[in-house]
Design an enzyme around this catalytic site. Structure first.
Site, short mmCIF file in Angstrom:
data_model
loop_
_atom_site.label_atom_id
_atom_site.label_comp_id
_atom_site.label_asym_id
_atom_site.label_seq_id
_atom_site.Cartn_x
_atom_site.Cartn_y
_atom_site.Cartn_z
N ARG A 253 -29.69 -3.31 -5.49
CA ARG A 253 -29.95 -2.75 -4.15
C ARG A 253 -30.21 -1.25 -4.23
O ARG A 253 -31.04 -0.72 -3.51
CB ARG A 253 -28.79 -3.08 -3.23
N ASP B 179 0.85 -1.18 0.00
CA ASP B 179 0.00 0.00 0.00
C ASP B 179 0.89 1.23 0.00
O ASP B 179 2.00 1.22 0.55
CB ASP B 179 -0.92 0.01 1.23
N LYS C 294 -21.12 -8.27 -10.48
CA LYS C 294 -20.89 -7.44 -9.30
C LYS C 294 -21.63 -6.11 -9.42
O LYS C 294 -22.26 -5.64 -8.45
CB LYS C 294 -19.38 -7.19 -9.12
N THR D 286 -11.75 2.12 -6.88
CA THR D 286 -12.17 2.61 -8.20
C THR D 286 -13.27 3.64 -7.98
O THR D 286 -14.46 3.35 -8.15
CB THR D 286 -12.67 1.47 -9.11
N ARG E 122 -17.18 6.80 3.48
CA ARG E 122 -17.12 7.04 2.04
C ARG E 122 -18.53 7.22 1.47
O ARG E 122 -19.41 6.41 1.68
CB ARG E 122 -16.40 5.90 1.33
N HIS F 97 -45.12 -11.09 1.98
CA HIS F 97 -45.35 -11.84 0.74
C HIS F 97 -44.07 -12.59 0.38
O HIS F 97 -42.97 -12.01 0.44
CB HIS F 97 -45.74 -10.90 -0.39
N LYS G 78 -34.03 6.89 10.14
CA LYS G 78 -33.77 5.44 10.02
C LYS G 78 -34.67 4.59 10.93
O LYS G 78 -34.42 3.39 11.08
CB LYS G 78 -32.31 5.17 10.36
N CYS H 86 -19.67 1.03 -2.78
CA CYS H 86 -20.25 0.09 -3.73
C CYS H 86 -21.60 0.57 -4.28
O CYS H 86 -21.71 0.93 -5.44
CB CYS H 86 -20.41 -1.28 -3.08
N VAL I 204 -18.75 -8.50 -0.19
CA VAL I 204 -18.91 -8.58 1.26
C VAL I 204 -19.48 -7.27 1.79
O VAL I 204 -19.41 -6.24 1.13
CB VAL I 204 -17.58 -8.90 1.97
#
Length: 426
Positions: free
Chosen positions: A209, A30, A202, A82, A318, A240, A389, A256, A151
Site C-alpha cells: 500500500r 496496560d 503483514k 512497535t 500517529r 481496467h 484529498k 502501520c 484491520v
C-alpha cells in the site's frame, strides 16, 4: 479458558473484547493507569464504531477485567506498539517489557502469541529465547505463535471478525493451537504457516500500500507538471480489471503503512531499493504541501488546517502528515490554527477559519465533505482553499468566488505570490 492480553491500544482492547464476547475470560493489561480506570468502568477510550457497546457489554458481564499487572492464564497475547526509532529501526522495547512482565506467570501448557508487527525473526528473539532461558521447551511444553492484526481503524470490530488471519507457529502444534483459539470469534479463513512467513506477510501487505500510494503521489506531481488531472486519470485507469491505483494525498500516516516498510528495509537494506524510494516520496509529501502554501501565501499570514488525524473519521494522529504540515508551516513563520472534529484540544471550526488567508484540507473527514462556502462567509481574510484529498465540491466553491487548488489536478498552483519557496526533496 483464560486469556491475558498485554497492551490495550487500538488493537489490544478490541481483541480482548472480541475474545470476551466469544466466551473466554479475558484479563487486559496496560501500563496506562488512566486507560485502565476508564475501561474498568466500561468506558471506551477510542473513537471506533461498535467498540463502546462491546466494552460496556463484556465489562458488565465480568468476562473482561483489566489491570496494570498480568495474571496467570492459559493464553498470553502481546499486542503492544512497535514504533520506529529516529533512524528508522524497529523499537522492540515494548515487546521485551511485555515479555518480562508475563514471565513470572508462565507455566507449562501456555500458548504465547505475539500480535505486534515485527520484522522477520523478531518473534523468536522476543518470545522464544526468553522462554528457553527460563527452562521451557518451546513447541513441547509451551507454544509460540505470531498472529499479526490486519484491520483498519474505523472498521476494526468488523474486520477482526471477518478478515482472514495468518498464523505462524514455531511448529505445527503451536500454529494449530493458535488457530483453534482465534476460531472462537474469527469468521474469515485462518491460514497457518511458519513464524517468519507470518511476520513477512503483514509487512508486505502494508508495504504494498505504501508503494502504491507513492506511485499515486508521484503521478500527482507529474500531472501537475504536464497539465493532466491525476484524479481523473486514476479513476479511468482503475476501470481496467487488473489496475488498482491508490489516491494521492499529503503523506502517509498511521502506525502501520508509515512504519512497517522500515522493518523490511532493516531486514534486507540492499534488496529493498524500491521500498526505500516509496518511503522517501511519501515522507516528503508534507513538504510538497508546504510549497503549495508558500507559493500563494506569504509568511506571518494565518493558515487554517482542516484535519489532524492520519485518515478520515478516526482520532488516531500517529505519524500523521497533517501534524508535520502544521509544524513545517510554523517553522516558516505562518500563524497556524487546526481543526479536527475527532481530535480533542483542536480549535473549533469557526475559530480555525477566522481571519485565515488560506485553508488547507489534509484529511477527508465526512464532515469536511459537506463544507460549503457560506460557512466561511465573513470569517476568512482571503478566499483560498488548498485541497489535498479531493474533499470538497470545487465547482461550488469557485462559483462562490474562492480560489481552489487541488493537489494533482494539473493546474499551476502558483497564483502569483512574488516570494516562491525553494524546497529540496532530497
Amino acid at each position: 479458558m483464560k486469556i491475558c492480553v498485554v497492551g490495550l491500544g487500538y488493537i489490544g482492547l478490541p481483541t480482548a473484547g472480541a475474545f470476551a464476547e466469544a466466551g473466554a475470560y479475558v484479563h487486559g493489561v496496560d501500563i496506562n493507569e488512566e486507560l485502565i480506570n476508564k475501561v474498568s468502568k466500561g468506558e471506551n477510550p477510542y473513537v471506533e464504531p461498535g467498540l463502546d457497546e462491546l466494552i460496556k457489554k463484556v465489562i458488565g458481564q465480568g468476562m473482561l477485567t483489566v489491570g496494570i499487572r498480568p495474571i496467570e492464564a492459559d493464553v498470553f497475547i502481546i499486542a503492544v506498539p512497535t514504533p520506529c526509532t529516529s533512524d528508522h529501526k524497529a523499537d522492540l522495547s515494548y515487546c521485551h517489557n511485555a515479555m518480562k512482565a508475563i514471565k513470572p506467570y508462565l507455566r507449562k501448557g501456555n500458548l504465547i502469541i505475539l500480535e505486534s508487527t515485527v520484522y522477520p525473526g523478531a518473534t523468536k528473539e522476543v518470545v522464544l529465547e526468553p522462554l528457553k532461558k527460563k527452562g521451557f521447551k518451546p513447541g513441547k511444553d509451551v507454544y509460540i505463535a505470531h498472529c499479526p492484526e490486519r484491520v483498519i481503524p474505523g472498521k476494526i470490530i468488523e474486520e477482526l471478525v471477518n478478515n482472514y488471519r495468518v498464523i505462524g507457529g514455531i511448529n505445527e502444534k503451536s500454529a494449530e493451537k493458535a488457530k483453534e483459539l482465534y476460531s472462537l470469534f474469527v469468521k474469515g479463513e485462518i491460514y497457518t504457516s511458519d513464524i517468519e512467513t507470518a511476520e513477512m506477510v503483514k509487512l508486505m501487505e502494508n508495504t504494498f500500500r505504501d508503494v502504491n500510494i507513492a506511485l499515486a503521489n508521484e503521478m500527482a506531481k507529474i500531472c501537475n507538471q504536464i497539465g493532466i488531472n491525476a484524479w481523473e486519470a486514476i479513476g479511468l485507469a482503475n476501470k481496467h480489471p487488473r489496475v488498482n491505483l491508490h489516491q494521492p494525498g499529503p503523506g502517509v500516516g498511521g502506525h502501520c503503512i508509515a512504519v512497517d516498510p522500515y522493518f523490511v528495509i532493516e531486514s534486507a537494506p540492499e534488496q529493498s531499493k524500491l521500498i526505500k524510494t516509496a518511503r522517501q516520496i511519501n515522507r516528503n509529501m508534507p513538504k510538497y504541501v508546504l510549497e503549495m502554501v508558500q507559493s500563494n501565501v506569504i509568511p506571518k499570514k494565518k493558515v487554517a488546517i482542516l484535519g489532524l488525524s492520519y485518515k478520515a473519521n478516526i482520532d488516531d494522529t500517529r505519524e500523521s502528515p497533517s501534524i508535520e504540515i502544521v509544524e513545517l508551516l510554523r517553522q516558516k513563520g505562518y500563524i497556524v490554527s487546526a481543526h479536527d472534529p475527532f481530535v480533542e484540544d483542536s480549535a473549533g471550526l469557526k475559530e480555525c477559519l477566522y481571519n485565515a488567508d488560506c485553508v488547507v484540507i489534509t484529511v477527508d473527514h465526512d464532515s469536511f465533505k459537506t463544507l460549503n462556502p457560506e460557512m466561511c462567509e465573513g470569517l476568512m481574510a482571503n478566499q483560498l482553499v488548498i485541497d489535498t484529498k479531493n474533499t470538497i465540491n470545487h465547482r461550488e466553491w469557485r462559483e462562490a468566488g474562492f480560489q481552489v487548488l487541488l493537489l494533482g489536478d494539473g493546474q499551476p498552483y502558483n497564483l502569483g505570490v512574488e516570494q516562491k519557496a525553494q524546497i529540496s526533496y532530497a
